[in-house]
Design an enzyme around this catalytic site. Structure first.
Site, PDB file in Angstrom:
ATOM      1  N   SER A 175       0.835  -1.199   0.000  1.00  0.00           N
ATOM      2  CA  SER A 175       0.000   0.000   0.000  1.00  0.00           C
ATOM      3  C   SER A 175       0.870   1.248   0.000  1.00  0.00           C
ATOM      4  O   SER A 175       1.778   1.392   0.819  1.00  0.00           O
ATOM      5  CB  SER A 175      -0.914  -0.009   1.231  1.00  0.00           C
ATOM      6  OG  SER A 175      -1.701   1.148   1.266  1.00  0.00           O
ATOM      7  N   GLY A 176       0.596   2.161  -0.932  1.00  0.00           N
ATOM      8  CA  GLY A 176       1.360   3.389  -1.034  1.00  0.00           C
ATOM      9  C   GLY A 176       2.516   3.318  -2.009  1.00  0.00           C
ATOM     10  O   GLY A 176       3.269   4.282  -2.147  1.00  0.00           O
ATOM     11  N   THR A 207      -2.034   2.087  -8.058  1.00  0.00           N
ATOM     12  CA  THR A 207      -3.189   2.706  -8.720  1.00  0.00           C
ATOM     13  C   THR A 207      -2.741   3.703  -9.775  1.00  0.00           C
ATOM     14  O   THR A 207      -3.285   3.755 -10.882  1.00  0.00           O
ATOM     15  CB  THR A 207      -4.087   3.390  -7.675  1.00  0.00           C
ATOM     16  OG1 THR A 207      -4.522   2.418  -6.719  1.00  0.00           O
ATOM     17  CG2 THR A 207      -5.298   4.034  -8.332  1.00  0.00           C
ATOM     18  N   ASN A 226      -1.070   5.582   2.932  1.00  0.00           N
ATOM     19  CA  ASN A 226      -1.318   5.942   1.537  1.00  0.00           C
ATOM     20  C   ASN A 226      -2.450   6.956   1.489  1.00  0.00           C
ATOM     21  O   ASN A 226      -3.453   6.811   2.179  1.00  0.00           O
ATOM     22  CB  ASN A 226      -1.692   4.680   0.736  1.00  0.00           C
ATOM     23  CG  ASN A 226      -1.777   4.946  -0.745  1.00  0.00           C
ATOM     24  OD1 ASN A 226      -1.533   6.064  -1.201  1.00  0.00           O
ATOM     25  ND2 ASN A 226      -2.112   3.933  -1.505  1.00  0.00           N
ATOM     26  N   SER A 252      -5.473   4.952  -0.989  1.00  0.00           N
ATOM     27  CA  SER A 252      -5.278   3.509  -0.871  1.00  0.00           C
ATOM     28  C   SER A 252      -6.484   2.769  -1.414  1.00  0.00           C
ATOM     29  O   SER A 252      -7.627   3.050  -1.046  1.00  0.00           O
ATOM     30  CB  SER A 252      -5.060   3.136   0.599  1.00  0.00           C
ATOM     31  OG  SER A 252      -4.908   1.741   0.730  1.00  0.00           O
ATOM     32  N   SER A 253      -6.250   1.798  -2.304  1.00  0.00           N
ATOM     33  CA  SER A 253      -7.332   0.970  -2.848  1.00  0.00           C
ATOM     34  C   SER A 253      -7.764  -0.023  -1.788  1.00  0.00           C
ATOM     35  O   SER A 253      -6.957  -0.829  -1.318  1.00  0.00           O
ATOM     36  CB  SER A 253      -6.867   0.228  -4.103  1.00  0.00           C
ATOM     37  OG  SER A 253      -6.512   1.124  -5.115  1.00  0.00           O
ATOM     38  N   GLY A 290      -0.956  -5.121  -2.148  1.00  0.00           N
ATOM     39  CA  GLY A 290       0.317  -5.811  -2.041  1.00  0.00           C
ATOM     40  C   GLY A 290       0.441  -6.575  -0.737  1.00  0.00           C
ATOM     41  O   GLY A 290      -0.451  -6.611   0.104  1.00  0.00           O
ATOM     42  N   GLU A 349       1.253  -7.516   2.961  1.00  0.00           N
ATOM     43  CA  GLU A 349       1.111  -6.687   4.152  1.00  0.00           C
ATOM     44  C   GLU A 349       1.687  -7.413   5.357  1.00  0.00           C
ATOM     45  O   GLU A 349       1.309  -8.557   5.646  1.00  0.00           O
ATOM     46  CB  GLU A 349      -0.360  -6.327   4.403  1.00  0.00           C
ATOM     47  CG  GLU A 349      -0.940  -5.390   3.344  1.00  0.00           C
ATOM     48  CD  GLU A 349      -2.321  -4.883   3.701  1.00  0.00           C
ATOM     49  OE1 GLU A 349      -2.904  -5.411   4.671  1.00  0.00           O
ATOM     50  OE2 GLU A 349      -2.810  -3.956   3.035  1.00  0.00           O
TER      51      GLU A 349
END
Length: 1043
Positions: free
Chosen positions: A106-107, A111, A156, A159-160, A341, A343
């Site tokens: 994330s981040g 995206t 993020n 973040s998605s 991704g 984690e």
């Protein structure tokens, strides 16, 4: 990989396959050096590594798009446009379906990377109004999904919270036709941990304009459902004690509940009851029990999560409906996967477990496809394949997804097991089944091996993922895997008058209620991942590995420790080793010879043979060890990067020598040319100088050479000025003559036209006046008719049989004509509609018409039956061997088969019966024995009585002379009453030529075996089950409670 000048002459090493020496430290240092010079993209062969810059960079302009368009992957420096162009050209030119896998934590910029890929593909596609519209729809779907599926987190800014896979479909020319979007697990569990679902921080981000990115039309219903989710966060539950002394929950502040009820059209009391109580069914009885505060909070949060998750899925389906491809032609597909991704947090729960499982599967695809690609290229080029030792993570995937002993299977088994289920029993089962697995450990397995690890708490287990060890806390695993929503809440949402919200909860319909347990969250996620893997294996993969440089989201900051962790769990170093397992460098013979031919006298400046022979002669002359080389069919392979860099050093020195030689040759040429020009000028000056007088010849003072040069220059400038003036005067004179000729020609044409017109008018003037009025009237009449018919053609009503509209006549004299056309048009439109109907559809409409004649404006149930198709056969007699005797009894003349409830004449209770209507009889059969119990001839039916309400109760009146009439009339309840009575009426009319005597009333008399019984229909507001309730009132009265 195929190296080139842009990769070798860039900052650091543009392709990590050429990194020498290769180690984790050198890889990190190379990424850091490139990042500090704003080179955020690096290759590993044809894999792109993207480091998030956290700032806008001027590398995505239209000029950059044109540079990478139709360009070789390695021809320019690393860029995300290169992999997008390579995938698009492979799809368009080689007819290979493609997928682009974008992974990272994330981040890391996944995206944004997917946006750049889609923007590039849209930019290089063909132009056209329809194509541009499709591209605009595909690009504009991102802001809508991000608005509802992304969130600002501590890691993020955008973040998605969901995984997205988009398949973009192209035609054979490479033009986009549309696409379809798939999504997984909207991770809302992280947002319901506190009262109030909105954070208190400022929602705006510096440098971001949400209004500019989201310009879609806002649908009021969509925003109202989103408002319901937010207002549910404001519902506070408190404890209270019932009269029995049992603690239950209640609404502390009714304002939020009242606002939700007003918003969705649901009574406040119904919503409060659904939030604070639960209906339990046991032995066909319903018991309402109160919920504790914890259960109420769980139900409230589960309702909010379900509403938002279903709203998001509805939004994805609406977008898919607008961008889907309708044509049936063969299509090419490019998939873009943007998914969360790997984690690893301090506290990891069920969400991290399924996310990391997904990344394990993606890593498996990456390793297998990479090795497959390497092996295929070696076989294609005739080079011996060198086996590569690598970590196969299939053992970890099996630990998680195995259907018998996998962690997900154990979790589902615990969730479905009767009795008390807790996380402790789940962990105990894991310790029992997975104790010997080398990638699983817990406190119990460590104690068995006499290992002490304080970092592994009691309610935790640890999985050794390919990216590292992750410790998961089992607290909440069972609850999140169940992800249950109380049936009372579903039914309450279905009862709301809000159309969109009602459509999100179809299971709330009491008539469609199902006691089946919904699938668990883990099994759903596992199935979706299996579908994704099947899709990815069917396409040619392209990889973008995203890296997050720092935790503070600052531009220019590179945290080596954080990047090192990501390099490890992305397997970048292992990927480089796989690429370098055989030969680090490979390139086609033609570009290789073109780049290095200046190093050999035989190939410089021009090689006259084949490219392969030229490369072989070149490398032999340079005395490179044969062990470092391999000659394929179309490419040269070099084993180590050191050999390639040695070639580059030699080339760089040779280029410097050639540059010096070229500079020297140019300077000599320029000096010689300058001398020759000076010499020619001197000769010209001497030739143009006047002869010197004798005095000057004898040495007397005269004009110096400098004065003579100035005089010559003045004479030259004067001559040039005179020439320019003469040329200008001639040009202007020619222009004036041309303009004069043009004006004369135009004047002659005008005069000729006027003269011809005058002669024509004079000739026909004597013939015109006699019939002028009739001619004009006829012309005007025809013009008005033409105008009327043309306007009518453009404004014809739609070809809908229920539409009787017709445009008014524009003129009074056309009123009769317009009325006649209207009378002709409507029958023609009805005929066109009938011609398009299939025989089955015509029969269905005839049944519906008959039902309308019988029940319209008479019975309330008729309106609900309009949208239900008449199927006739609801039992499956032919497929079920149990009903073979009944099917034989029907003698091939079956009209309708259904299950009904027969009312006992003595006590009003109901028992199920199989109802079969044939061309001659009505058969009532026992569903258990599947044998006929009563057979009634159609000629014995006297009449049928029904109520005027929305129930399925009806009475079958029989003649007293019938064989079964001695027992009395039949009282029945059917779920398909309208269809049953309609079919009975049609069959009776066809068989006996008599219409069915149908009575719709609230009171009617029936004949039982012991005499006449009066039946009275009573409507009640409270629903007492799905069927009417019959109560015997004495020996000659009966009440039927309906709703």
């Amino acid at each position: 990989m195929e190296a080139n000048p842009s990769l070798l002459d860039t900052v650091g090493v543009g392709d990590l396959v050429l990194l020498d020496p290769l180690s984790e430290e050198s890889l990190l240092q190379n990424l850091k050096e490139r990042f500090q010079h704003r080179e955020i993209y690096t290759y590993i062969g044809n894999v792109v590594i993207s480091v998030n810059p956290y700032q806008p960079l001027p590398i995505y302009c239209p000029q950059t798009v044109e540079q990478y368009r139709n360009c070789n992957f390695f021809a320019l420096k690393p860029h995300i446009y290169a992999i997008a162009d390579d995938a698009y050209r492979s799809l368009r030119d080689r007819d290979k379906d493609q997928c682009i896998l974008i992974t990272g934590e994330s981040g890391a910029g996944k995206t944004e990377a997917s946006k750049q890929v889609m923007s590039y593909v849209a930019a290089v596609c063909s132009k056209g109004e329809e194509v541009n519209q499709v591209k605009e729809q595909l690009l504009q779907s991102n802001p809508v999904l991000e608005a509802f599926g992304n969130a600002k987190t501590i890691r993020n800014d955008n973040s998605s919270r969901f995984g997205k896979y988009m398949d973009v479909e192209f035609d054979f020319k490479g033009q986009p036709l549309g696409g379809i979007i798939s999504n997984w697990e909207l991770t809302l569990e992280r947002d319901c941990s506190r009262y109030g679902y909105l954070g208190r921080e400022d929602p705006r981000l510096p440098g971001m304009d949400d209004a500019a990115n989201f310009r879609a039309v806002q649908v009021r219903a969509l925003l109202e459902v989103a408002a319901v989710v937010l207002k549910l966060g404001n519902v506070q539950l408190g404890s209270q004690f019932q009269a029995s002394g049992i603690e239950s929950c209640s609404i502390q502040e009714t304002r939020a509940v009242r606002e939700i009820g007003d918003l969705i059209g649901l009574p406040e009391s119904a919503l409060e009851k659904a939030l604070c109580s639960r209906t339990v069914e046991a032995k066909r009885e319903k018991v309402v029990t109160g919920l504790s505060v914890a259960q109420g909070c769980y139900g409230r949060d589960a309702l909010a999560k379900n509403i938002y998750n279903r709203l998001f899925n509805w939004l994805v389906n609406r977008i898919n409906a607008s961008i889907k491809v309708d044509s049936s032609e063969r299509r090419k597909v490019m998939g873009v996967l943007d998914i969360y991704g790997f984690e690893i947090f301090q506290h990891n729960s069920f969400e991290q477990f399924v996310i990391n499982y997904c990344n394990e599967k993606l890593q498996q695809v990456f390793i297998l496809m990479t090795l497959k690609e390497e092996q295929e290229e070696y076989v294609r080029e005739g080079i011996q394949w060198t086996p590569v030792d690598f970590f196969d993570n299939s053992i970890i995937c099996s630990l998680i997804e195995d259907s018998q002993a996998g962690i997900l299977a154990m979790l589902d088994e615990e969730c479905l097991r009767p009795g008390v289920v807790t996380e402790e029993t789940f962990l105990a089962k894991l310790n029992q089944v997975c104790a010997s697995h080398k990638h699983y450990e817990s406190r119990a397995t460590q104690n068995a091996r006499h290992v002490t690890d304080a970092s592994l708490a009691g309610p935790c287990f640890r999985v050794h993922h390919y990216a590292g060890k992750v410790t998961y806390n089992v607290t909440g695993f069972v609850e999140k895997n169940n992800d249950l929503l109380f049936r009372d809440l579903s039914q309450a949402m279905w009862k709301a008058r809000h159309e969109l919200l009602r459509s999100l909860f179809p299971e709330g319909d009491p008539q469609k209620a199902s006691l089946r347990r919904p699938p668990t969250a883990g099994s759903q996620f596992k199935a979706s991942i299996a579908t994704l893997m099947k899709n990815l294996y069917s396409k040619n993969p392209n990889y973008i590995r995203c890296i997050k440089p720092n935790e503070t989201k600052e531009a220019g900051v590179f945290t080596a420790g954080l990047v090192q962790i990501q390099v490890r769990y992305l397997g970048l170093l292992e990927n480089v080793r796989v690429r370098r397992a055989g030969y680090a460098y490979r390139q086609s013979y033609e570009p290789c010879l073109e780049r290095y031919k200046m190093l050999c006298k035989q190939t410089w400046p021009q090689w006259k043979g084949g490219a392969r022979d030229g490369v072989q002669a070149l490398l032999t002359d340079l005395r490179i060890p044969p062990a470092e080389l391999a000659y394929g069919r179309t490419k040269i392979f070099i084993r180590t990067p050191r050999t390639l860099f040695d070639l580059e050093d030699r080339r760089r020195q040779r280029v410097a020598d050639l540059a010096s030689l070229i500079q020297a040759c140019y300077r000599g040429w320029r000096c010689r040319t300058h001398y020759q020009q000076m010499r020619k000028s001197q000769i010209v000056i001497s030739a143009c100088s006047p002869p010197r007088p004798p005095a000057v010849a004898r040495g007397t003072p005269g004009l110096s050479p400098l004065q003579q040069k100035k005089q010559f220059g003045q004479m030259k400038r004067s001559a040039l000025l005179i020439q320019a003036c003469v040329r200008g005067w001639k040009s202007r004179r020619l222009l004036r003559e041309l303009k004069h000729q043009k004006r004369c020609s135009q004047a002659a044409a005008t005069i000729s036209a006027y003269w011809k017109g005058y002669k024509t008018r004079k000739e026909y003037k004597k013939y015109f006046r006699s019939g002028a009025s009739a001619t004009l009237a006829n012309f005007i009449y025809r013009r008005l008719l033409q105008k009327f018919f043309l306007r009518l053609r453009s404004n014809l009503p739609p070809l809908v049989v229920t539409d009787r509209s017709w445009p008014a006549a524009p003129y009074t004299f056309l009123a009769n004509t317009n009325e006649e056309l209207k009378k002709i048009f409507y029958p023609w439109k009805c005929k066109k509609y009938r011609d398009r109907l299939t025989p089955q559809r015509k029969s269905l409409l005839q049944d519906k018409l008959c039902a309308s004649e019988l029940f319209k404006d008479k019975k309330t149930l008729y309106a609900k039956s309009l949208q239900q198709s008449f199927q006739g056969e609801y039992l499956g007699l032919q497929k079920n061997p149990k009903y073979r005797a009944l099917h034989t009894a029907a003698e091939g003349k079956l009209v309708l088969a259904d299950t009904v409830q027969k009312v006992n004449r003595a006590n009003g209770k109901t028992v199920p019966r199989l109802f079969l209507l044939t061309k001659n009889h009505i058969i009532l059969a026992d569903p258990k024995a599947a044998q006929p119990k009563t057979v009634v001839s159609l000629s014995d039916i006297r009449s049928v009585s029904v109520t005027r309400f929305s129930d399925g109760f009806f009475v079958l009146h029989l003649n007293e002379t019938s064989t079964v009439g001695s027992k009395g009339d039949f009282l029945l309840v059917s779920d398909h009453l309208i269809e049953l009575v309609t079919k009975l009426h049609q069959t009776l009319l066809e068989t006996t030529a008599k219409t069915l005597n149908l009575q719709v009333a609230d009171e009617f008399s029936t004949q039982f075996g012991k005499g006449s019984v009066a039946i009275r229909i009573v409507e009640t507001a409270e629903k007492n089950g799905a069927a009417p309730v019959c109560k015997k009132k004495g020996s000659h009265k009966m009440e039927v409670l309906v709703h």
